[in-house]
Design an enzyme around this catalytic site. Structure first.
Site, PDB file in Angstrom:
ATOM      1  N   ASP A  72      58.180  12.208  75.810  1.00 30.19           N
ATOM      2  CA  ASP A  72      56.979  11.693  75.157  1.00 30.19           C
ATOM      3  C   ASP A  72      56.757  10.224  75.522  1.00 30.19           C
ATOM      4  O   ASP A  72      57.718   9.495  75.777  1.00 30.19           O
ATOM      5  CB  ASP A  72      57.139  11.861  73.637  1.00 30.19           C
ATOM      6  CG  ASP A  72      55.816  11.709  72.897  1.00 30.19           C
ATOM      7  OD1 ASP A  72      54.759  11.697  73.555  1.00 30.19           O
ATOM      8  OD2 ASP A  72      55.844  11.590  71.660  1.00 30.19           O
ATOM      9  N   ASN A  96      49.018  21.285  73.577  1.00 29.87           N
ATOM     10  CA  ASN A  96      48.475  20.296  74.516  1.00 29.87           C
ATOM     11  C   ASN A  96      47.106  20.673  75.096  1.00 29.87           C
ATOM     12  O   ASN A  96      46.420  19.836  75.674  1.00 29.87           O
ATOM     13  CB  ASN A  96      49.458  20.020  75.669  1.00 29.87           C
ATOM     14  CG  ASN A  96      50.642  19.166  75.260  1.00 29.87           C
ATOM     15  OD1 ASN A  96      51.728  19.273  75.832  1.00 29.87           O
ATOM     16  ND2 ASN A  96      50.463  18.307  74.260  1.00 29.87           N
TER      17      ASN A  96
HETATM   18  C1  FPP Z   1      53.886  13.428  76.510  1.00 31.20           C
HETATM   19  O1  FPP Z   1      53.381  12.142  76.672  1.00 31.20           O
HETATM   20  C2  FPP Z   1      54.006  14.090  77.774  1.00 31.20           C
HETATM   21  C3  FPP Z   1      53.365  15.233  78.150  1.00 31.20           C
HETATM   22  C4  FPP Z   1      52.417  15.975  77.323  1.00 31.20           C
HETATM   23  C5  FPP Z   1      53.564  15.792  79.481  1.00 31.20           C
HETATM   24  C6  FPP Z   1      54.971  15.782  79.977  1.00 31.20           C
HETATM   25  C7  FPP Z   1      54.880  15.889  81.388  1.00 31.20           C
HETATM   26  C8  FPP Z   1      55.553  15.171  82.263  1.00 31.20           C
HETATM   27  C9  FPP Z   1      56.621  14.215  81.982  1.00 31.20           C
HETATM   28  C10 FPP Z   1      55.153  15.393  83.635  1.00 31.20           C
HETATM   29  C11 FPP Z   1      56.160  15.936  84.502  1.00 31.20           C
HETATM   30  C12 FPP Z   1      56.820  17.175  84.168  1.00 31.20           C
HETATM   31  C13 FPP Z   1      57.156  18.007  85.138  1.00 31.20           C
HETATM   32  C14 FPP Z   1      57.993  19.172  84.890  1.00 31.20           C
HETATM   33  C15 FPP Z   1      56.709  17.774  86.504  1.00 31.20           C
HETATM   34  P1  FPP Z   1      52.045  11.791  75.904  1.00 31.20           P
HETATM   35  O2  FPP Z   1      50.926  12.004  76.830  1.00 31.20           O
HETATM   36  O3  FPP Z   1      51.982  12.572  74.646  1.00 31.20           O
HETATM   37  O4  FPP Z   1      52.245  10.293  75.623  1.00 31.20           O
HETATM   38  P2  FPP Z   1      51.652   9.484  74.387  1.00 31.20           P
HETATM   39  O5  FPP Z   1      52.326  10.048  73.155  1.00 31.20           O
HETATM   40  O6  FPP Z   1      52.051   8.087  74.680  1.00 31.20           O
HETATM   41  O7  FPP Z   1      50.177   9.704  74.385  1.00 31.20           O
END
Ligand code: FPP
Length: 243
Positions: free
Chosen positions: A21, A69
């Site tokens: 996250d 998501n």
């Molecule tokens: C949460 O950060 C992250 C995600 C919803 C996506 C996770 C994906 C990756 C790390 C990309 C790579 C994965 C693979 C397997 C290639 P957020 O967007 O919720 O962050 P925030 O809470 O700061 O908004």
């Protein structure tokens, strides 16, 4: 210390699960679009996978995209899907060469056919590998997984393959997406949020949790090493009282 008590060396976690996250905040802090953060986050996955063997981590499960998501903007969802396709295409060879076996958990029905084909291909290309067992949760939600598992279980009952009186707590896990995996020992969530967000709810009943402030794109192998060491120092009793 009682006579005959042998001090065991700390044992690290065999199965680590990570809620990655903080990509969006990491990007925003740099005045960049959220997808910039997701790309930086994807690069971290490689470093973490590579660190696993030396830390004795045999199973690594990462939360890439949740059933919730889809509620993000269409542009972000499309960007993430394209990132997954690129990641799989680009990483397949390196993962296969490093002996990593990749599996995906989650519901594939809502994913586009091209992505699903790439996922199948990566699973097949690494199916014989006995190194780190990497599981990527994609369109995964624990409640959705339990609902899908229950549906299959009910079908087996309805069709006479399973008797209701034989259902116990060993039964449901055999229907979950994670059926071939051991339960996680340690669940890590980055970015300062202390929530589980529908991740491996059944499987993590006895896991240790670490909620750390680091945003995922800043997470390093050194931090994983520190968390594994502190896991080794914990006393896990699984509800029992020490003898
Ligand atoms: C949460 O950060 C992250 C995600 C919803 C996506 C996770 C994906 C990756 C790390 C990309 C790579 C994965 C693979 C397997 C290639 P957020 O967007 O919720 O962050 P925030 O809470 O700061 O908004």
């Amino acid at each position: 210390m009682p006579a005959g008590h042998v001090v065991q060396p700390p044992v690290g976690p065999r199965h680590v699960a990570i809620i990655m996250d903080g990509n969006g905040r990491w990007a925003q802090a740099r005045g960049r679009p959220r997808l910039f953060g997701h790309h930086a986050g994807a690069r971290r996955v490689r470093e973490v996978v590579e660190a696993c063997p030396d830390l004795g981590i045999k199973y690594l499960t990462i939360f890439a995209f949740s059933t919730e998501n889809w509620k993000r903007t269409q542009a972000e969802v499309a960007g993430l899907m394209s990132l997954f396709r690129r990641y799989i295409t680009r990483e397949t060879r390196a993962l296969a060469e490093r002996g990593v076996r990749v599996r995906f958990i989650g519901d594939r029905v809502r994913l586009d056919a091209k992505l699903v084909a790439l996922m199948d291909q990566l699973e097949r290309a690494t199916a014989e590998n006995e190194g780190v067992q990497l599981t990527i949760a994609l369109n995964y939600g624990s409640r959705d997984e339990v609902a899908r598992a229950t549906k299959r279980l009910a079908q087996d009952v309805a069709e006479g393959r399973l008797r209701p009186e034989d259902v116990d707590e060993e039964t449901l896990p055999r229907y979950l997406d994670t059926r071939v995996l051991p339960d996680p020992d340690l669940v890590i969530r980055t970015s300062g949020e202390a929530r589980i967000s529908n991740f491996l709810l059944w499987q993590s009943a006895y896991a240790e949790y670490e909620f750390i402030d680091t945003l995922w794109p800043d997470f390093t192998a050194a931090e994983l090493t520190r968390l594994c060491k502190s896991f080794g120092a914990r006393d896990r009793r699984f509800g029992a009282v020490p003898a």
